[in-house]
Design an enzyme around this catalytic site. Structure first.
Site, PDB file in Angstrom:
ATOM      1  N   HIS A   1       0.830  -1.209   0.000  1.00 48.20           N
ATOM      2  CA  HIS A   1       0.000   0.000   0.000  1.00 48.20           C
ATOM      3  C   HIS A   1       0.867   1.262   0.000  1.00 48.20           C
ATOM      4  CE1 HIS A   1      -3.465  -2.519   0.339  1.00 48.20           C
ATOM      5  NE2 HIS A   1      -3.136  -2.937   1.557  1.00 48.20           N
TER       6      HIS A   1
ATOM      7  N   ASP B   1      -5.114  -8.264  -3.218  1.00 53.19           N
ATOM      8  CA  ASP B   1      -5.397  -8.020  -1.811  1.00 53.19           C
ATOM      9  C   ASP B   1      -6.666  -8.741  -1.365  1.00 53.19           C
ATOM     10  OD1 ASP B   1      -5.291  -7.061   0.748  1.00 53.19           O
ATOM     11  OD2 ASP B   1      -5.311  -4.949   0.227  1.00 53.19           O
TER      12      ASP B   1
END
Length: 354
Positions: A218, A269
């Site tokens: 991220h 993810d």
């Protein structure tokens, strides 16, 4: 430690290679997956990331090795059909379940790197190891079983500073990749500042967890100093655009990453969507919205982010190819010189054939 490799059909330069009505290209690499979260797709889970997280924890509590073996294979088969031929499974729901995840990926013919998570505190009981020594012993057990493994301190929330120091030293000593969530949420940064006096990526650097084998997952809210540290260390950042959009995480600072020449890769993810082209398109779309102009990352560079750069972040030298159907309506009639652009901006994952 086991370090087996596949035989790759890649051309040396990684370029696209048309073969009759099929376009052979490097397989896409999903550098960050939590396969069990595919079961949450389509749900309306709370108001923000933290409310969503509670729903996710409830799902994780009752998973069994048998469920993981069955459910993960279905998810990995979806990935394989979508053009992903390798996955980094960021796994934090138990040792036996980790072995089941690897079995599932092998059955689906997806090359897997098990990013085995360290969890010293927080979360739920099944996530946590008793000590960092216990965690590293589990990593050794997995590697001894012939599983390609990377270390993965879950986050600076889940791992105390002394855990980070030992895991960082171990990764360097054993030449293992290290993946870690960092700077995904403002609250995470505030808590890290309160406990350690520094921001998450600064803490990773201080504890020896930031190096050329590190991938920050991220990095959405990283500040300039943190990004400078990433660049200086030769570390990478894994961007998960469909999940970051779904969870309302914010916009990744694409131009600031590019200015520092930080290597990027992509991940699914939470697996709310399984489509590498959508991830790459959203990455470029974010960059365009921020810069208010077009063509920020050239198509060939986007494809490299989705393939070779992802493989490098997982420590893979060789992995299977995929192929696009040139007769697919989204590609039919497209000049060869524009196929790369058409793939990224005009196609969905259904253009690929296993």
């Amino acid at each position: 430690m086991a370090r087996g490799l596949l035989v790759s059909p890649f051309p040396a330069n990684g370029s696209l290679a048309p073969v009759s009505d099929r376009l052979s290209l490097p397989g896409f690499v999903n550098a960050h997956s939590h396969a069990f979260q595919r079961a949450m797709r389509g749900r309306v889970e709370g108001d923000d990331f933290w409310a969503w997280r509670e729903t996710m924890l409830d799902l994780a509590r009752n998973l069994t090795p048998a469920q993981v073996r069955t459910d993960y294979e279905a998810v990995y088969r979806e990935m394989r059909a979508a053009g992903y031929t390798a996955v980094g499974e960021f796994h934090y729901i138990g040792l036996e379940e980790a072995k089941s995840a690897v079995d599932a990926a092998r059955a689906a013919e997806v090359e897997v790197v098990l990013l085995y998570a360290a969890y010293g505190r927080g979360g739920i009981d099944r996530f946590r190891q008793e000590s960092v020594a216990d965690y590293l012993g589990q990593v050794e057990e997995l590697a001894g079983a012939g599983i390609r493994v990377g270390v993965a301190p879950h986050s600076v929330r889940a791992c105390p500073g002394d855990w980070l120091e030992e895991i960082g030293a171990y990764a360097e000593r054993e030449s293992l990749v290290l993946h870690v969530h960092a700077d995904e949420q403002p609250r995470e940064i505030e808590e890290c500042l309160a406990e350690h006096g520094v921001r998450p990526i600064e803490l990773l650097a201080r504890t020896g967890c930031l190096g050329p084998g590190t991938t920050i997952v991220h990095g959405t809210h990283a500040d300039d100093h943190e990004l400078d540290l990433v660049a200086e260390a030769g570390a990478s950042i894994c961007i998960c655009p469909t999940t970051e959009a779904n969870l309302g995480d914010g916009f990744v600072p694409v131009q600031r990453l590019r200015d520092r020449r930080i290597r990027l890769c992509i991940g699914t993810d939470s697996n709310v969507r399984i489509d590498p082209l959508e991830e790459l398109r959203e990455l470029e779309g974010t960059a365009r919205r921020q810069a208010m102009r077009r063509n920020i990352i050239p198509p060939e560079n986007l494809l490299r982010i989705g393939t070779q750069d992802g493989a490098a972040c997982l420590g893979l030298l060789e992995w299977p190819q995929t192929a696009a159907d040139l007769a697919h309506p989204a590609l039919a009639g497209v000049p060869q010189s524009e196929v790369e652009s058409a793939l990224v901006f005009g196609c969905g994952a259904d253009v690929f054939s296993p």
